[in-house]
Write an enzyme that holds these catalytic residues in place. Sequence first.
Site, PDB file in Angstrom:
ATOM      1  N   CYS A  39       1.421 -12.151  43.354  1.00  0.00           N
ATOM      2  CA  CYS A  39       0.490 -11.905  42.256  1.00  0.00           C
ATOM      3  C   CYS A  39      -0.728 -11.089  42.716  1.00  0.00           C
ATOM      4  O   CYS A  39      -1.025 -10.043  42.147  1.00  0.00           O
ATOM      5  CB  CYS A  39       0.057 -13.244  41.678  1.00  0.00           C
ATOM      6  SG  CYS A  39      -1.102 -13.097  40.338  1.00  0.00           S
ATOM      7  N   LEU A 180       7.655  -1.290  32.430  1.00  0.00           N
ATOM      8  CA  LEU A 180       6.806  -0.749  31.364  1.00  0.00           C
ATOM      9  C   LEU A 180       5.369  -0.561  31.833  1.00  0.00           C
ATOM     10  O   LEU A 180       4.751   0.471  31.591  1.00  0.00           O
ATOM     11  CB  LEU A 180       6.826  -1.678  30.138  1.00  0.00           C
ATOM     12  CG  LEU A 180       8.120  -1.683  29.324  1.00  0.00           C
ATOM     13  CD1 LEU A 180       8.045  -2.721  28.216  1.00  0.00           C
ATOM     14  CD2 LEU A 180       8.413  -0.308  28.733  1.00  0.00           C
ATOM     15  N   GLU A 181       4.835  -1.580  32.530  1.00  0.00           N
ATOM     16  CA  GLU A 181       3.424  -1.482  32.948  1.00  0.00           C
ATOM     17  C   GLU A 181       3.238  -0.351  33.960  1.00  0.00           C
ATOM     18  O   GLU A 181       2.310   0.458  33.839  1.00  0.00           O
ATOM     19  CB  GLU A 181       2.957  -2.813  33.548  1.00  0.00           C
ATOM     20  CG  GLU A 181       2.824  -3.907  32.487  1.00  0.00           C
ATOM     21  CD  GLU A 181       2.293  -5.223  33.035  1.00  0.00           C
ATOM     22  OE1 GLU A 181       1.899  -5.283  34.212  1.00  0.00           O
ATOM     23  OE2 GLU A 181       2.276  -6.204  32.274  1.00  0.00           O
ATOM     24  N   HIS A 308       0.745 -18.046  36.042  1.00  0.00           N
ATOM     25  CA  HIS A 308       0.076 -19.244  35.505  1.00  0.00           C
ATOM     26  C   HIS A 308       1.039 -20.422  35.425  1.00  0.00           C
ATOM     27  O   HIS A 308       0.619 -21.578  35.516  1.00  0.00           O
ATOM     28  CB  HIS A 308      -0.571 -18.954  34.141  1.00  0.00           C
ATOM     29  CG  HIS A 308       0.272 -18.126  33.227  1.00  0.00           C
ATOM     30  ND1 HIS A 308       0.342 -16.763  33.333  1.00  0.00           N
ATOM     31  CD2 HIS A 308       1.096 -18.461  32.216  1.00  0.00           C
ATOM     32  CE1 HIS A 308       1.161 -16.299  32.397  1.00  0.00           C
ATOM     33  NE2 HIS A 308       1.638 -17.316  31.721  1.00  0.00           N
ATOM     34  N   HIS A 428     -16.113 -12.026  12.934  1.00  0.00           N
ATOM     35  CA  HIS A 428     -15.856 -10.648  12.487  1.00  0.00           C
ATOM     36  C   HIS A 428     -16.762  -9.690  13.263  1.00  0.00           C
ATOM     37  O   HIS A 428     -17.916 -10.013  13.494  1.00  0.00           O
ATOM     38  CB  HIS A 428     -16.165 -10.549  10.991  1.00  0.00           C
ATOM     39  CG  HIS A 428     -16.097  -9.152  10.469  1.00  0.00           C
ATOM     40  ND1 HIS A 428     -14.901  -8.510  10.244  1.00  0.00           N
ATOM     41  CD2 HIS A 428     -17.080  -8.260  10.151  1.00  0.00           C
ATOM     42  CE1 HIS A 428     -15.148  -7.292   9.794  1.00  0.00           C
ATOM     43  NE2 HIS A 428     -16.462  -7.116   9.738  1.00  0.00           N
TER      44      HIS A 428
HETATM   45  P1  FAD Z   1       4.587 -15.744  45.095  1.00  0.00           P
HETATM   46  O1  FAD Z   1       3.380 -15.232  44.450  1.00  0.00           O
HETATM   47  O2  FAD Z   1       5.746 -14.830  45.231  1.00  0.00           O
HETATM   48  O3  FAD Z   1       4.151 -16.268  46.531  1.00  0.00           O
HETATM   49  C1  FAD Z   1       5.062 -16.758  47.455  1.00  0.00           C
HETATM   50  C2  FAD Z   1       4.473 -16.635  48.839  1.00  0.00           C
HETATM   51  O4  FAD Z   1       5.281 -17.360  49.750  1.00  0.00           O
HETATM   52  C3  FAD Z   1       4.429 -15.218  49.348  1.00  0.00           C
HETATM   53  O5  FAD Z   1       3.110 -14.884  49.743  1.00  0.00           O
HETATM   54  C4  FAD Z   1       5.364 -15.212  50.560  1.00  0.00           C
HETATM   55  O6  FAD Z   1       4.933 -14.359  51.609  1.00  0.00           O
HETATM   56  C5  FAD Z   1       5.312 -16.660  50.987  1.00  0.00           C
HETATM   57  N1  FAD Z   1       6.483 -17.112  51.740  1.00  0.00           N
HETATM   58  C6  FAD Z   1       7.789 -16.922  51.420  1.00  0.00           C
HETATM   59  N2  FAD Z   1       8.572 -17.556  52.329  1.00  0.00           N
HETATM   60  C7  FAD Z   1       7.748 -18.139  53.225  1.00  0.00           C
HETATM   61  C8  FAD Z   1       7.957 -18.941  54.378  1.00  0.00           C
HETATM   62  N3  FAD Z   1       9.177 -19.304  54.766  1.00  0.00           N
HETATM   63  N4  FAD Z   1       6.876 -19.368  55.068  1.00  0.00           N
HETATM   64  C9  FAD Z   1       5.625 -19.041  54.680  1.00  0.00           C
HETATM   65  N5  FAD Z   1       5.369 -18.278  53.589  1.00  0.00           N
HETATM   66  C10 FAD Z   1       6.425 -17.858  52.873  1.00  0.00           C
HETATM   67  N6  FAD Z   1       2.796 -12.809  36.414  1.00  0.00           N
HETATM   68  C11 FAD Z   1       1.883 -13.078  35.449  1.00  0.00           C
HETATM   69  O7  FAD Z   1       1.712 -14.251  35.082  1.00  0.00           O
HETATM   70  N7  FAD Z   1       1.142 -12.095  34.883  1.00  0.00           N
HETATM   71  C12 FAD Z   1       1.272 -10.798  35.240  1.00  0.00           C
HETATM   72  O8  FAD Z   1       0.603  -9.937  34.703  1.00  0.00           O
HETATM   73  C13 FAD Z   1       2.219 -10.478  36.247  1.00  0.00           C
HETATM   74  N8  FAD Z   1       2.395  -9.204  36.666  1.00  0.00           N
HETATM   75  C14 FAD Z   1       3.276  -8.932  37.674  1.00  0.00           C
HETATM   76  C15 FAD Z   1       3.431  -7.615  38.099  1.00  0.00           C
HETATM   77  C16 FAD Z   1       4.325  -7.309  39.116  1.00  0.00           C
HETATM   78  C17 FAD Z   1       4.469  -5.878  39.573  1.00  0.00           C
HETATM   79  C18 FAD Z   1       5.058  -8.349  39.741  1.00  0.00           C
HETATM   80  C19 FAD Z   1       6.020  -8.044  40.861  1.00  0.00           C
HETATM   81  C20 FAD Z   1       4.935  -9.654  39.319  1.00  0.00           C
HETATM   82  C21 FAD Z   1       4.040  -9.962  38.280  1.00  0.00           C
HETATM   83  N9  FAD Z   1       3.881 -11.261  37.829  1.00  0.00           N
HETATM   84  C22 FAD Z   1       2.972 -11.540  36.830  1.00  0.00           C
HETATM   85  C23 FAD Z   1       4.655 -12.376  38.374  1.00  0.00           C
HETATM   86  C24 FAD Z   1       3.824 -13.184  39.385  1.00  0.00           C
HETATM   87  O9  FAD Z   1       3.380 -12.336  40.419  1.00  0.00           O
HETATM   88  C25 FAD Z   1       4.646 -14.330  39.938  1.00  0.00           C
HETATM   89  O10 FAD Z   1       5.157 -15.098  38.864  1.00  0.00           O
HETATM   90  C26 FAD Z   1       3.818 -15.224  40.837  1.00  0.00           C
HETATM   91  O11 FAD Z   1       3.276 -14.512  41.909  1.00  0.00           O
HETATM   92  C27 FAD Z   1       4.689 -16.379  41.362  1.00  0.00           C
HETATM   93  O12 FAD Z   1       3.902 -17.180  42.165  1.00  0.00           O
HETATM   94  P2  FAD Z   1       4.560 -18.065  43.314  1.00  0.00           P
HETATM   95  O13 FAD Z   1       3.424 -18.838  43.905  1.00  0.00           O
HETATM   96  O14 FAD Z   1       5.705 -18.813  42.786  1.00  0.00           O
HETATM   97  O15 FAD Z   1       5.156 -17.043  44.386  1.00  0.00           O
END
Ligand code: FAD
Length: 441
Positions: A39, A180-181, A308, A428
């Site tokens: 994120c 799209l974004e 979120h 408004h």
């Molecule tokens: P992640 O954010 O993917 O974090 C996982 C972390 O775990 C990573 O930092 C990784 O390095 C770490 N990790 C993995 N394996 C290991 C390990 N074995 N040991 C230690 N660390 C490890 N969501 C929205 O709600 N709004 C948006 O506007 C939005 N825009 C986006 C735009 C793009 C281009 C992308 C790609 C995604 C977007 N998302 C958006 C989705 C959002 O980024 C994800 O839903 C969110 O980051 C998921 O959070 P998470 O904590 O599950 O995992």
Amino acid sequence: MYDVVIIGAGPGGYQAALEAGKQDLKTALIEEKKLGGTCLNVGCIPTKLFLGATEPIEEIKSLTRIRLGKGHFDLSVSALLKRKKNLISATQKAIAQTLKKFNIDIFQDKGIFENKTTLKLQKQNISLSFKNAIIATGTSERVIPGLEFDGNLILSSSQILELEDIPPTLAIIGSGPIGLELGQYFSRLGSKIMLIEALDRPAPLEDPDISKEIFKHLKKEKWELYFKSKVKKITIKDKRVFIHLENEIIEADKCLVAIGRLPNTKNIGLEKIDIATNKGFIPVDNYLKASKNIFAIGDVNGKAMLAHAAADQGEYVIRLIANKENSPYFPKTIPSCIYGFPEVISVGKKELDLKGQEYNITKVPLISNPIAQAHGLGNGFIKVIWQKKQVVGISAVGFRVSHLITLATIIVNQKWTKAQVREHIFAHPTLDESLKEALLQ
Ligand code: FAD
């Protein structure tokens, strides 16, 4: 012995760690790459920064009174990239400081399960013993054979965020929110976009009337649109990309492949803790448990691929571990937004979900909304879905409709009736007025 170890510091892991600190649990947060996860580093935040920086271009184009002479915009992409870098590192520092304030131990390493109570940190070669573990390892870009990223001409969504030179032509495979974004950003800076989608419309997870509105805008922006188009292969010749569809070949300077994301569940020792994945995702029960003392939250459990949602799950699991919560996890709704222009929101039920069920719709166009009018961007609509005279879903498409999402979420979660709408005065001039109008139709 840690009360909880959290693997991954994206929105899910970070929020879990913060809540664990508040609950006085002895906590370790392990992050292999960078605090903030997908994120902050390559997802929500950089894409919105890019869209925010280029939004004035969209507005200038729509306001007929402002003329651009020869239509030349000059936005320094290198300054924007620098701003992105600074914003991300400032946020990372703030995250680290907040976590330290709550006595969270942060390890920069890869966590791999040794057994059901021990996690090994690969680089540091130490083992952490735990009572509970939370897997919050998120996802990475999906690669399909023949469409592998090369970091130069064929790019992932993370790689394209580093581009300093705006390609004259950009092919984008996938018309979900990411395609799209990012397409909007490059289009605003002058790239000709060719959008390729296997299904029959843009944003195919939204209702068809929403897709139709997006389609109209993309056509106006002169994007080349290829729907029901499957990519057979991509080839490269003379530093150009050729995307082979069934009956034609599209040529572009660069190609973004944005066809979804796959969970980070390989090589983290799941076999040592008897957790089997389903298409790579970690199945969880109604308490987000993957096994007795091991939870999986966020993108990695495949429930909702939104920041979120991950954060909310992280907070819930910690409250469960701290015995502050004992109910199963059933969030009422998970709101979602697509940014750029037009923006899209949806919360609760969509028409797509209600096939075969009875429901009513009330809908207003945004054309007469004073705020949309003021900005000269009156396309789009707000739609309310009703069942048994209660609101069960709201979706909208148009200028800045993301500003409506939390109000819409409250209305859907509380299943408002028309009488409840009448209890409130909507200010408004706002976009909210059109939501009220749609609710009272
Ligand atoms: P992640 O954010 O993917 O974090 C996982 C972390 O775990 C990573 O930092 C990784 O390095 C770490 N990790 C993995 N394996 C290991 C390990 N074995 N040991 C230690 N660390 C490890 N969501 C929205 O709600 N709004 C948006 O506007 C939005 N825009 C986006 C735009 C793009 C281009 C992308 C790609 C995604 C977007 N998302 C958006 C989705 C959002 O980024 C994800 O839903 C969110 O980051 C998921 O959070 P998470 O904590 O599950 O995992």
